[in-house]
Write a protein that holds these residues in place. Structure first.
Motif, PDB file in Angstrom:
ATOM      1  N   ALA A 115       0.828  -1.205   0.000  1.00 54.54           N
ATOM      2  CA  ALA A 115       0.000   0.000   0.000  1.00 54.54           C
ATOM      3  C   ALA A 115       0.864   1.258   0.000  1.00 54.54           C
ATOM      4  CB  ALA A 115      -0.932   0.004   1.213  1.00 54.54           C
ATOM      5  N   ALA A 116       1.963   1.235   0.754  1.00 50.00           N
ATOM      6  CA  ALA A 116       2.862   2.392   0.801  1.00 50.00           C
ATOM      7  C   ALA A 116       3.511   2.626  -0.556  1.00 50.00           C
ATOM      8  CB  ALA A 116       3.928   2.185   1.873  1.00 50.00           C
ATOM      9  N   VAL A 117       3.943   1.544  -1.202  1.00 50.55           N
ATOM     10  CA  VAL A 117       4.546   1.664  -2.533  1.00 50.55           C
ATOM     11  C   VAL A 117       3.532   2.234  -3.520  1.00 50.55           C
ATOM     12  CG1 VAL A 117       5.533   0.383  -4.477  1.00 50.55           C
ATOM     13  CG2 VAL A 117       6.235  -0.161  -2.138  1.00 50.55           C
ATOM     14  N   ASN A 118       2.287   1.771  -3.441  1.00 49.25           N
ATOM     15  CA  ASN A 118       1.250   2.300  -4.325  1.00 49.25           C
ATOM     16  C   ASN A 118       1.100   3.810  -4.159  1.00 49.25           C
ATOM     17  OD1 ASN A 118       0.536  -0.109  -5.564  1.00 49.25           O
ATOM     18  ND2 ASN A 118      -1.051  -0.599  -4.049  1.00 49.25           N
ATOM     19  N   LEU A 119       1.132   4.280  -2.909  1.00 46.76           N
ATOM     20  CA  LEU A 119       0.944   5.704  -2.642  1.00 46.76           C
ATOM     21  C   LEU A 119       2.093   6.544  -3.187  1.00 46.76           C
ATOM     22  CD1 LEU A 119      -0.478   5.626   1.002  1.00 46.76           C
ATOM     23  CD2 LEU A 119      -1.684   6.385  -1.047  1.00 46.76           C
ATOM     24  N   ILE A 120       3.331   6.135  -2.912  1.00 44.95           N
ATOM     25  CA  ILE A 120       4.451   6.956  -3.383  1.00 44.95           C
ATOM     26  C   ILE A 120       4.614   6.838  -4.900  1.00 44.95           C
ATOM     27  CG2 ILE A 120       5.613   6.882  -1.158  1.00 44.95           C
ATOM     28  CD1 ILE A 120       7.552   4.834  -2.247  1.00 44.95           C
ATOM     29  N   GLN A 139      15.020  10.331 -19.456  1.00 43.08           N
ATOM     30  CA  GLN A 139      14.394   9.795 -18.246  1.00 43.08           C
ATOM     31  C   GLN A 139      12.887   9.659 -18.420  1.00 43.08           C
ATOM     32  OE1 GLN A 139      15.802  12.739 -15.422  1.00 43.08           O
ATOM     33  NE2 GLN A 139      17.311  11.332 -14.553  1.00 43.08           N
ATOM     34  N   ARG A 140      12.276  10.652 -19.051  1.00 44.76           N
ATOM     35  CA  ARG A 140      10.827  10.617 -19.257  1.00 44.76           C
ATOM     36  C   ARG A 140      10.416   9.409 -20.095  1.00 44.76           C
ATOM     37  NH1 ARG A 140       7.011  14.455 -18.562  1.00 44.76           N
ATOM     38  NH2 ARG A 140       8.607  16.070 -18.259  1.00 44.76           N
ATOM     39  N   GLN A 141      11.170   9.132 -21.149  1.00 46.01           N
ATOM     40  CA  GLN A 141      10.852   7.993 -22.011  1.00 46.01           C
ATOM     41  C   GLN A 141      10.969   6.678 -21.250  1.00 46.01           C
ATOM     42  OE1 GLN A 141      13.555   8.506 -25.302  1.00 46.01           O
ATOM     43  NE2 GLN A 141      12.320  10.104 -26.280  1.00 46.01           N
ATOM     44  N   LYS A 142      12.009   6.550 -20.433  1.00 46.94           N
ATOM     45  CA  LYS A 142      12.185   5.329 -19.644  1.00 46.94           C
ATOM     46  C   LYS A 142      11.075   5.188 -18.606  1.00 46.94           C
ATOM     47  CE  LYS A 142      17.239   5.053 -20.082  1.00 46.94           C
ATOM     48  NZ  LYS A 142      18.532   5.092 -19.337  1.00 46.94           N
ATOM     49  N   LEU A 143      10.705   6.309 -17.976  1.00 53.33           N
ATOM     50  CA  LEU A 143       9.649   6.277 -16.968  1.00 53.33           C
ATOM     51  C   LEU A 143       8.304   5.906 -17.585  1.00 53.33           C
ATOM     52  CD1 LEU A 143      10.649   9.451 -14.921  1.00 53.33           C
ATOM     53  CD2 LEU A 143      10.631   7.106 -14.058  1.00 53.33           C
ATOM     54  N   GLU A 144       8.025   6.439 -18.769  1.00 59.95           N
ATOM     55  CA  GLU A 144       6.773   6.111 -19.445  1.00 59.95           C
ATOM     56  C   GLU A 144       6.704   4.629 -19.781  1.00 59.95           C
ATOM     57  OE1 GLU A 144       6.761   8.765 -22.744  1.00 59.95           O
ATOM     58  OE2 GLU A 144       5.961  10.474 -21.603  1.00 59.95           O
ATOM     59  N   GLU A 149       4.439  -0.775 -18.102  1.00 60.51           N
ATOM     60  CA  GLU A 149       4.647  -2.127 -17.576  1.00 60.51           C
ATOM     61  C   GLU A 149       4.137  -2.259 -16.146  1.00 60.51           C
ATOM     62  OE1 GLU A 149       8.819  -2.787 -17.804  1.00 60.51           O
ATOM     63  OE2 GLU A 149       8.927  -2.511 -19.984  1.00 60.51           O
ATOM     64  N   ASP A 150       3.767  -1.128 -15.540  1.00 58.18           N
ATOM     65  CA  ASP A 150       3.364  -1.071 -14.130  1.00 58.18           C
ATOM     66  C   ASP A 150       4.461  -1.632 -13.230  1.00 58.18           C
ATOM     67  OD1 ASP A 150       1.611  -0.275 -12.126  1.00 58.18           O
ATOM     68  OD2 ASP A 150       0.707  -2.262 -11.960  1.00 58.18           O
ATOM     69  N   ASN A 151       5.699  -1.327 -13.593  1.00 55.76           N
ATOM     70  CA  ASN A 151       6.855  -1.757 -12.800  1.00 55.76           C
ATOM     71  C   ASN A 151       7.150  -0.658 -11.777  1.00 55.76           C
ATOM     72  OD1 ASN A 151       9.362  -2.544 -11.762  1.00 55.76           O
ATOM     73  ND2 ASN A 151       9.990  -3.461 -13.715  1.00 55.76           N
ATOM     74  N   THR A 153       8.545  -0.642  -8.739  1.00 53.99           N
ATOM     75  CA  THR A 153       9.855  -0.602  -8.083  1.00 53.99           C
ATOM     76  C   THR A 153      10.897   0.075  -8.964  1.00 53.99           C
ATOM     77  OG1 THR A 153       9.349  -2.634  -6.863  1.00 53.99           O
ATOM     78  CG2 THR A 153      11.666  -1.980  -7.014  1.00 53.99           C
ATOM     79  N   LYS A 154      10.986  -0.343 -10.222  1.00 55.18           N
ATOM     80  CA  LYS A 154      11.955   0.257 -11.144  1.00 55.18           C
ATOM     81  C   LYS A 154      11.606   1.713 -11.423  1.00 55.18           C
ATOM     82  CE  LYS A 154      14.671  -3.285 -12.021  1.00 55.18           C
ATOM     83  NZ  LYS A 154      16.123  -3.260 -11.684  1.00 55.18           N
ATOM     84  N   PHE A 155      10.310   2.009 -11.512  1.00 56.36           N
ATOM     85  CA  PHE A 155       9.868   3.388 -11.749  1.00 56.36           C
ATOM     86  C   PHE A 155      10.357   4.298 -10.626  1.00 56.36           C
ATOM     87  CE2 PHE A 155       7.040   6.991 -11.542  1.00 56.36           C
ATOM     88  CZ  PHE A 155       6.734   7.290 -12.864  1.00 56.36           C
ATOM     89  N   LEU A 156      10.204   3.851  -9.387  1.00 62.96           N
ATOM     90  CA  LEU A 156      10.617   4.667  -8.245  1.00 62.96           C
ATOM     91  C   LEU A 156      12.134   4.779  -8.153  1.00 62.96           C
ATOM     92  CD1 LEU A 156       8.003   3.415  -5.633  1.00 62.96           C
ATOM     93  CD2 LEU A 156       8.141   5.708  -6.614  1.00 62.96           C
ATOM     94  N   GLU A 157      12.834   3.701  -8.502  1.00 64.79           N
ATOM     95  CA  GLU A 157      14.298   3.759  -8.503  1.00 64.79           C
ATOM     96  C   GLU A 157      14.797   4.814  -9.481  1.00 64.79           C
ATOM     97  OE1 GLU A 157      15.768  -0.114  -9.375  1.00 64.79           O
ATOM     98  OE2 GLU A 157      15.251  -0.955  -7.408  1.00 64.79           O
ATOM     99  N   LEU A 158      14.224   4.840 -10.683  1.00 60.60           N
ATOM    100  CA  LEU A 158      14.630   5.833 -11.672  1.00 60.60           C
ATOM    101  C   LEU A 158      14.162   7.227 -11.269  1.00 60.60           C
ATOM    102  CD1 LEU A 158      15.889   6.626 -14.352  1.00 60.60           C
ATOM    103  CD2 LEU A 158      13.784   5.922 -15.508  1.00 60.60           C
ATOM    104  N   SER A 159      12.983   7.313 -10.659  1.00 62.41           N
ATOM    105  CA  SER A 159      12.459   8.617 -10.238  1.00 62.41           C
ATOM    106  C   SER A 159      13.401   9.315  -9.271  1.00 62.41           C
ATOM    107  CB  SER A 159      11.082   8.447  -9.580  1.00 62.41           C
ATOM    108  OG  SER A 159      10.120   8.008 -10.509  1.00 62.41           O
ATOM    109  N   ARG A 160      14.072   8.551  -8.423  1.00 66.34           N
ATOM    110  CA  ARG A 160      14.978   9.150  -7.441  1.00 66.34           C
ATOM    111  C   ARG A 160      16.179   9.825  -8.093  1.00 66.34           C
ATOM    112  NH1 ARG A 160      12.987   4.830  -4.267  1.00 66.34           N
ATOM    113  NH2 ARG A 160      14.602   3.339  -4.858  1.00 66.34           N
ATOM    114  N   GLU A 161      16.397   9.555  -9.373  1.00 63.86           N
ATOM    115  CA  GLU A 161      17.468  10.226 -10.112  1.00 63.86           C
ATOM    116  C   GLU A 161      16.974  11.498 -10.803  1.00 63.86           C
ATOM    117  OE1 GLU A 161      19.114   7.426 -12.847  1.00 63.86           O
ATOM    118  OE2 GLU A 161      19.387   5.854 -11.326  1.00 63.86           O
ATOM    119  N   VAL A 162      15.662  11.719 -10.766  1.00 66.82           N
ATOM    120  CA  VAL A 162      15.059  12.863 -11.459  1.00 66.82           C
ATOM    121  C   VAL A 162      15.220  14.131 -10.627  1.00 66.82           C
ATOM    122  CG1 VAL A 162      12.859  13.841 -12.264  1.00 66.82           C
ATOM    123  CG2 VAL A 162      13.414  11.440 -12.728  1.00 66.82           C
TER     124      VAL A 162
END
Length: 336
Positions: A115-120, A139-144, A149-151, A153-162
């Motif tokens: 639930a916490a992961v869903n929120l962040i 970064q935007r293309q990778k995030l999209e 893929e509704d991934n 974990t990977k989305f949040l990992e990359l977001s922290r570099e934004v």
């Protein structure tokens, strides 16, 4: 607003709590329930682990035209969301659930709770859509792609570099630097105040204020100053936050005129608290007391650390950081 302020009679009520993706959860509460209690009710409905409640908070959020939003206020634990919402004079204001930490690395503390992961994850998507977080084109293309893929974990990992991921962005305001009356766009997070200033010739200048060099700050109600000519009149701001900042070998005051001065003050205190906790975990030999929302927690920090963070602390083996040392407010936040 607190229960003691109005002597509220407890009645059953339904309160919509909005999530970052625009959906809402209807919480069955009492009108006298505090924000702390309402957050517990919401967490039970969405399956958020109780031990992670401290990483989230309830906010008064104004939903503006063209899909924009403005975070008006962080509701303190003792405030009554039902009363605060109905007494607000701001149009299109709602109670929203958002994460309440400004150190992006703290995402890692939540990854074992679905639930916490869903929120962040929802908030990360929202912040990018609202351009609070500013990814590069690559970064935007990778995030999209990761979002499709509704991934999460990977989305949040990359977001922290934004750039500006996890920051809170304020509404347009004015400041007195590099000269009075300059327009400013402020983002706060990751131990800094990021300020994009519009100069009189319409050129922009990016200025970063590091929290490690902030000595103190104060919030002031300007009141009758609004009837005078001056930079604070430009956007009809009636609050200012001024902070003392270390510039080379001296301290200099910088002033920001914004209706969100108390929210900004809360963010500054939050960043200091998070830094103290992180340093406490790394250095278990020095005692330090950190106030957080009216509660004190003791930590032990090695004495040598004070040499690196002397902007906040005096060099003593035992250090107590009182709230008054960090912020001197002419109007107390609790009074709003």
């Amino acid at each position: 607003m607190s229960n003691d302020t109005f002597g509220i009679t407890a009645k059953r009520a339904a309160l919509d709590i909005f999530l970052p993706d625009g959906r809402s959860i209807q919480a069955e509460i009492l009108t006298s329930d505090t924000a702390e209690r309402v957050l517990e009710v919401v967490s039970q409905k969405i399956g958020l682990c109780r031990e992670l409640l401290g990483y989230f908070g309830l906010f008064l959020i104004r939903f503006c035209k063209e899909g924009k939003l403005s975070v008006m206020k962080k509701l303190a634990d003792f405030e009554l969301p039902y009363v605060s919402l109905r007494s607000s004079e701001v149009e299109n204001c709602r109670v929203g659930l958002r994460k309440w930490y400004l150190d992006p690395s703290l995402d890692s503390m939540l990854m074992d709770c679905r639930a916490a992961v869903n929120l962040i994850y929802m908030q990360a998507i929202q912040d990018i859509e609202k351009e609070w977080a500013k990814p590069t084109q690559v970064q935007r293309q990778k995030l999209e792609a990761l979002q499709k893929e509704d991934n999460q974990t990977k989305f949040l990992e990359l977001s922290r570099e934004v750039r500006h991921y996890g920051y809170l962005q304020l509404d347009p305001c004015t400041c007195d630097y590099p000269e009075p009356g300059c327009g400013a766009a402020l983002s706060v997070g990751n131990n800094e105040i990021s300020c994009c200033v519009t100069l009189p010739d319409n050129q922009t200048q990016d200025i970063i204020f590091q929290m490690s060099r902030v000595k103190c700050w104060q919030v002031t109600f300007l009141g009758t100053l609004l009837d005078m000519d001056g930079p604070q009149r430009t956007l009809n701001q009636n609050l200012e936050l001024r902070f003392q900042y270390g510039v080379e070998s001296h301290w200099q005051w910088f002033v920001i005129y914004t209706k969100q001065a108390f929210l900004l003050s809360s963010c500054l205190k939050k960043m200091i608290s998070e830094k103290m906790i992180k340093l406490a975990a790394e250095n278990p030999e020095m005692e330090i007391e950190v106030p957080e929302q009216g509660k004190s927690k003791k930590y032990h920090i090695e004495q040598s650390w004070s040499k690196h963070y002397s902007s906040f602390l005096s060099r003593k083996s035992k250090i107590k950081i009182a709230e008054a040392d960090c912020v001197l407010e002419t109007i107390k936040e609790e009074g709003l």
